[in-house]
Design a protein around this motif. Sequence first.
Motif, mmCIF file in Angstrom:
data_model
loop_
_atom_site.group_PDB
_atom_site.id
_atom_site.type_symbol
_atom_site.label_atom_id
_atom_site.label_comp_id
_atom_site.label_asym_id
_atom_site.label_seq_id
_atom_site.Cartn_x
_atom_site.Cartn_y
_atom_site.Cartn_z
ATOM 1 N N THR A 137 -8.527 2.238 -0.776
ATOM 2 C CA THR A 137 -7.655 3.138 -0.029
ATOM 3 C C THR A 137 -8.535 4.268 0.478
ATOM 4 N N VAL A 138 -8.447 4.562 1.760
ATOM 5 C CA VAL A 138 -9.337 5.556 2.367
ATOM 6 C C VAL A 138 -8.543 6.804 2.720
ATOM 7 N N VAL A 139 -9.002 7.940 2.192
ATOM 8 C CA VAL A 139 -8.379 9.239 2.449
ATOM 9 C C VAL A 139 -9.358 10.068 3.267
ATOM 10 N N GLY A 140 -8.940 10.504 4.451
ATOM 11 C CA GLY A 140 -9.817 11.285 5.305
ATOM 12 C C GLY A 140 -9.209 12.628 5.649
ATOM 13 N N ASP A 160 -7.218 -0.889 2.092
ATOM 14 C CA ASP A 160 -5.891 -1.187 1.551
ATOM 15 C C ASP A 160 -4.836 -0.319 2.233
ATOM 16 N N LYS A 161 -5.030 0.986 2.151
ATOM 17 C CA LYS A 161 -4.113 1.940 2.761
ATOM 18 C C LYS A 161 -4.915 3.079 3.367
ATOM 19 N N LEU A 162 -4.296 3.772 4.321
ATOM 20 C CA LEU A 162 -4.919 4.915 4.986
ATOM 21 C C LEU A 162 -4.113 6.177 4.699
ATOM 22 N N PRO A 261 -0.760 0.228 5.787
ATOM 23 C CA PRO A 261 0.201 1.292 5.481
ATOM 24 C C PRO A 261 -0.508 2.641 5.586
ATOM 25 N N THR A 262 0.097 3.579 6.295
ATOM 26 C CA THR A 262 -0.587 4.848 6.597
ATOM 27 C C THR A 262 0.311 6.032 6.285
ATOM 28 N N LEU A 263 -0.272 7.022 5.635
ATOM 29 C CA LEU A 263 0.397 8.295 5.369
ATOM 30 C C LEU A 263 -0.348 9.393 6.109
ATOM 31 N N ASP A 314 1.767 8.897 -5.164
ATOM 32 C CA ASP A 314 3.038 8.254 -4.819
ATOM 33 C C ASP A 314 2.821 7.170 -3.771
ATOM 34 N N PHE A 315 2.029 7.481 -2.749
ATOM 35 C CA PHE A 315 1.826 6.544 -1.656
ATOM 36 C C PHE A 315 1.009 5.333 -2.098
ATOM 37 N N ILE A 316 0.004 5.570 -2.919
ATOM 38 C CA ILE A 316 -0.822 4.468 -3.428
ATOM 39 C C ILE A 316 -0.011 3.574 -4.357
#
Length: 325
Positions: A137-140, A160-162, A261-263, A314-316
Amino acid sequence: RKQPRAAVHRTATRGRPTITWSVNRGQPCTFDCYLKTQRGVPIDADLLRVPVGPGSLHVERYGLGGQAVLLVHGFGTNSFVWRHIGPDIALANLRAFAVDMFGYGASDRPLDADYSIAAQAEYLDRGLTALRMARATVVGLDLGAAVALRFAAAHPERVDKLILVNPLSPDEIPASDVKSLQKNTARFAFRVSRGVMGAGPLLREMLRQSVSDPEKMPEPLVARYLAPYVGRDGVDHLLRTARFLNNSDLEEVDLRALPHPTLVVWGDRDPWVKSSVGDDLASTIGGSKLVHLPAAGRLVPEDAPEMLSDLLLDFIGARGSGGTI
């Protein structure tokens, strides 16, 4: 008073592992209770050097097992900005990797290297390979969000997720903070040319305006972010990385085609990028979610670290997965 360490118990429930956290003499509690109890208990990061071709990345690892979460900072900051977030991810039984982008923080910064958004995305790909991670999961944050978007488009199988925190507008790179910094180079020309105070005259106000309250960016914290840009060489390198930023690296990214899936998390007190950018990205990337934080500035990890950690976990899906956590 030092908080008690939690015990971790694993049992099987219908074929799936259930994790129950116990604190306060073995009494079970929810994950929220556990996280509240353990926040503030120091967790030291493992410091890694990860080869990516023209040099090495500095990476700080929190946790040793579970799903991987890659944390990518923005312009003018480094992996230190994630110091509150990484431990919370580790406490959720995940692994956090806070990376200094190539040329930033304690990572290598050769004079002839490419520091563009596209190049940074490729360095992340090589970094994941060197770390033996197939996906993350990548958090930028800020510029890091632009790198995350480019990385997700170029290597969709590795994401996996952004999670994008106050991302730049794909149509306005560099943002007004970097443009202001470049203009101020002339204003502080004498001090910059002599390396007096390093990058202080250029970065200090940008950092202070990136939080909702200047008290959240005290001088010792400013000094920590300025440390990689000491002297004339430091100033030259800061300006060099800024010159590599432009729109072209995101022009070929089809946001509507991103399958992840993106937050989008938006600190509303960001003075550098219009709040509509977050809304536009969330409406363009299919199936994405948008959360506004009215009391936070651009540097959400400094302004609202606990709130950001809660949103990420929560998002992960780190809360309540497979039973009581």
